[in-house]
Design a protein around this motif. Structure first.
Motif, PDB file in Angstrom:
ATOM      1  N   ASP A 234      55.486  46.831  33.833  1.00  0.00           N
ATOM      2  CA  ASP A 234      56.243  45.812  33.089  1.00  0.00           C
ATOM      3  C   ASP A 234      57.216  45.039  33.976  1.00  0.00           C
ATOM      4  N   LYS A 235      56.790  44.810  35.218  1.00  0.00           N
ATOM      5  CA  LYS A 235      57.650  44.040  36.141  1.00  0.00           C
ATOM      6  C   LYS A 235      57.085  42.636  36.315  1.00  0.00           C
ATOM      7  N   GLU A 236      57.944  41.723  36.761  1.00  0.00           N
ATOM      8  CA  GLU A 236      57.510  40.340  36.992  1.00  0.00           C
ATOM      9  C   GLU A 236      56.482  40.252  38.108  1.00  0.00           C
ATOM     10  N   ILE A 237      55.512  39.361  37.948  1.00  0.00           N
ATOM     11  CA  ILE A 237      54.596  39.104  39.065  1.00  0.00           C
ATOM     12  C   ILE A 237      54.957  37.760  39.708  1.00  0.00           C
ATOM     13  N   PRO A 238      54.986  37.716  41.058  1.00  0.00           N
ATOM     14  CA  PRO A 238      55.211  36.426  41.713  1.00  0.00           C
ATOM     15  C   PRO A 238      53.914  35.614  41.654  1.00  0.00           C
ATOM     16  N   PHE A 239      53.929  34.526  40.925  1.00  0.00           N
ATOM     17  CA  PHE A 239      52.716  33.739  40.686  1.00  0.00           C
ATOM     18  C   PHE A 239      52.845  32.428  41.452  1.00  0.00           C
ATOM     19  N   TYR A 240      52.033  32.317  42.509  1.00  0.00           N
ATOM     20  CA  TYR A 240      52.180  31.160  43.406  1.00  0.00           C
ATOM     21  C   TYR A 240      51.394  29.952  42.902  1.00  0.00           C
ATOM     22  N   GLY A 241      52.073  28.833  42.818  1.00  0.00           N
ATOM     23  CA  GLY A 241      51.387  27.586  42.457  1.00  0.00           C
ATOM     24  C   GLY A 241      51.129  27.503  40.963  1.00  0.00           C
ATOM     25  N   ASP A 242      50.204  26.597  40.600  1.00  0.00           N
ATOM     26  CA  ASP A 242      49.987  26.325  39.172  1.00  0.00           C
ATOM     27  C   ASP A 242      48.794  27.085  38.592  1.00  0.00           C
ATOM     28  N   GLY A 243      48.271  28.036  39.354  1.00  0.00           N
ATOM     29  CA  GLY A 243      47.159  28.847  38.832  1.00  0.00           C
ATOM     30  C   GLY A 243      45.788  28.282  39.163  1.00  0.00           C
ATOM     31  N   THR A 244      45.779  27.137  39.856  1.00  0.00           N
ATOM     32  CA  THR A 244      44.463  26.540  40.164  1.00  0.00           C
ATOM     33  C   THR A 244      43.928  26.958  41.542  1.00  0.00           C
ATOM     34  N   THR A 245      44.754  27.642  42.347  1.00  0.00           N
ATOM     35  CA  THR A 245      44.195  28.114  43.627  1.00  0.00           C
ATOM     36  C   THR A 245      43.067  29.084  43.285  1.00  0.00           C
ATOM     37  N   ALA A 246      42.024  29.041  44.076  1.00  0.00           N
ATOM     38  CA  ALA A 246      40.851  29.829  43.691  1.00  0.00           C
ATOM     39  C   ALA A 246      40.283  30.571  44.895  1.00  0.00           C
ATOM     40  N   ARG A 247      39.696  31.712  44.611  1.00  0.00           N
ATOM     41  CA  ARG A 247      39.128  32.536  45.678  1.00  0.00           C
ATOM     42  C   ARG A 247      37.742  33.026  45.290  1.00  0.00           C
ATOM     43  N   ASP A 248      36.932  33.215  46.317  1.00  0.00           N
ATOM     44  CA  ASP A 248      35.642  33.879  46.148  1.00  0.00           C
ATOM     45  C   ASP A 248      35.911  35.375  46.374  1.00  0.00           C
ATOM     46  N   TYR A 249      36.480  36.044  45.365  1.00  0.00           N
ATOM     47  CA  TYR A 249      36.833  37.462  45.494  1.00  0.00           C
ATOM     48  C   TYR A 249      35.555  38.288  45.635  1.00  0.00           C
ATOM     49  N   THR A 250      35.555  39.196  46.628  1.00  0.00           N
ATOM     50  CA  THR A 250      34.329  39.939  46.946  1.00  0.00           C
ATOM     51  C   THR A 250      34.545  41.429  46.734  1.00  0.00           C
ATOM     52  N   TYR A 251      33.660  42.022  45.972  1.00  0.00           N
ATOM     53  CA  TYR A 251      33.819  43.441  45.632  1.00  0.00           C
ATOM     54  C   TYR A 251      33.466  44.335  46.837  1.00  0.00           C
ATOM     55  N   ILE A 252      34.244  45.384  47.002  1.00  0.00           N
ATOM     56  CA  ILE A 252      34.106  46.252  48.184  1.00  0.00           C
ATOM     57  C   ILE A 252      32.684  46.777  48.402  1.00  0.00           C
ATOM     58  N   ASP A 253      31.978  47.146  47.326  1.00  0.00           N
ATOM     59  CA  ASP A 253      30.624  47.690  47.517  1.00  0.00           C
ATOM     60  C   ASP A 253      29.702  46.640  48.152  1.00  0.00           C
ATOM     61  N   ASP A 254      29.922  45.374  47.781  1.00  0.00           N
ATOM     62  CA  ASP A 254      29.106  44.310  48.359  1.00  0.00           C
ATOM     63  C   ASP A 254      29.443  44.116  49.841  1.00  0.00           C
ATOM     64  N   ILE A 255      30.723  44.254  50.169  1.00  0.00           N
ATOM     65  CA  ILE A 255      31.128  44.148  51.581  1.00  0.00           C
ATOM     66  C   ILE A 255      30.506  45.290  52.399  1.00  0.00           C
TER      67      ILE A 255
END
Ligand SMILES: CC(=O)N[C@H]1[C@@H](OP(=O)(O)OP(=O)(O)OC[C@H]2O[C@@H](n3ccc(=O)[nH]c3=O)[C@H](O)[C@@H]2O)O[C@H](CO)[C@H](O)[C@@H]1O
Length: 349
Positions: A234-255
């Motif tokens: 229940d702590k604050e999260i530092p949220f950078y920018g307006d939420g539109t930055t995007a990533r191709d997040y890659t799951y560890i098993d695939d790596i």
């Protein structure tokens, strides 16, 4: 403890107590290989996590009693982890003499170099240290490969080398001359210097550009783990920018699939220098990432909106055509499933 299987190859893994390294070692040991792990248990994040990663990687599940004296705890880890198939060295890659004595003691078939100072934003505060570890440390390994006749080397690079490229998806032939953080520049430098060692000293090399990897044991400073931890408390999260930055997040098993297939590729081919993207070719923006974590945790984040951070790129997206064609890479974890598995792990740990 480890299954006593017939050893096939001797692999040297650097950074083997970290997130990706510990998963890789687990896989290599399960496949019956011998592994030497070089790790300096850097204080970038808690050494406790790295000790736990190490124990899981060798399938040692008994409780570890931490004394909270780092040196003592690591010595204890070393004494309980050594076997005929696994050797752990508490060693910094900046120390060439120390590395040399390890190379003298072992026959090494292939080096998989994952040790690095990671993190884009901290690299802006400590650029010289990033240069020392990521460039000089990497060169120390190549110098020793040259001296000891080791001809196969896999190296961790990063999607950050693409900088703020507007072209999407990113292909390996794209221009990567405009990185925007010291971290990204050290990774690009590693690719370039790696080519020199390939060309002059005939070291076969695969440079893997990892795209923001996540999953069980993810580094606590990376956003997915950090957000999950903070929301659950229940702590604050530092949220950078307006939420539109995007990533191709890659799951560890695939790596891990991508690394093991690169190992097979480099072992079966000669005169190799390849740069390969390992991503999912799936773009998730920060808003979507956060809402997926929230729904898996069944909790709503308290957001602290902050400006976009220097060094952070707007978007990443991997073209994985080359990885599929060259090494048979087959990522198969979509983001929803990956986060579900990550949160299950997080709640269990
Ligand atoms: C594009 C890029 O450079 N990617 C590299 C970078 O991961 P990233 O910087 O992409 O990973 P991250 O998990 O730190 O950030 C992911 C996203 O979360 C955002 N965020 C992050 C932290 C936070 O407190 N709040 C927040 O909003 C951040 O702006 C970004 O949009 O570094 C990694 C190693 O460390 C890998 O090398 C990645 O390939």
């Amino acid at each position: 403890m480890l299954l006593q299987k017939k050893s096939q190859m001797n692999y040297l893994v650097t950074g083997g107590s970290g997130f990706i390294g510990s998963h890789l070692i687990e896989q290599l040991l399960q496949n019956g290989h011998s592994v030497i792990n070089i790790d300096n248990f850097d204080d970038f994040y808690s050494y406790h996590i790295k000790i736990k990663n190490t124990l899981e990687s060798i399938q040692h599940f008994s409780e570890f009693d931490f004394t909270n004296k780092k040196e003592d705890d690591i010595q204890k880890l070393i004494s309980i982890s050594q076997s005929g198939y696994y050797k752990l060295y508490y060693q910094d890659i900046r120390d060439k003499k120390g590395l040399e004595s390890i190379f003298k003691n072992h026959t090494i078939d292939l080096v998989i170099h994952l040790a690095a100072l990671a993190g884009v934003r901290p690299s802006i505060e400590r650029p010289l240290e990033y240069e020392e570890v990521n460039i000089r440390g990497t060169m120390n390994l190549w110098e020793l490969c040259k001296d000891f006749g080791i001809k196969k080397f896999i190296c961790a690079s990063s999607s950050s080398v693409y900088g703020n490229s507007k072209k999407s998806p990113f292909t390996e032939t794209d221009n990567v001359d405009t990185p925007i953080s010291p971290y990204a520049a050290t990774k690009k430098c590693g690719e370039v210097l790696g080519h020199v060692y390939h060309d002059l000293h005939h070291i076969d090399m695969v440079q893997l550009r990892f795209f923001t990897v996540y999953g069980p044991r993810q580094r606590p400073d990376l956003a997915i783990h950090k957000f999950t931890q903070l929301i659950s408390e229940d702590k604050e999260i530092p949220f950078y920018g307006d939420g539109t930055t995007a990533r191709d997040y890659t799951y560890i098993d695939d790596i891990i699939d991508g690394i093991t297939k690169s190992i097979h590729y480099i072992e079966s081919n000669h005169n190799v220098y390849e740069i390969i993207n390992l991503g999912e070719n799936q773009v998730i923006n920060l808003n979507e990432m956060l809402s997926t974590i929230e729904s898996n945790l069944g909790k709503t984040a308290i957001k602290k909106n902050l400006p976009m951070q220097p060094g952070d790129v707007q978007k990443t997206n991997a073209d994985i055509t080359k990885a599929k064609a060259l090494i048979g890479y087959k990522p198969d974890t979509n983001f929803q499933n990956g986060i579900k598995k990550f949160v299950e792990w997080f709640l269990r740990k």
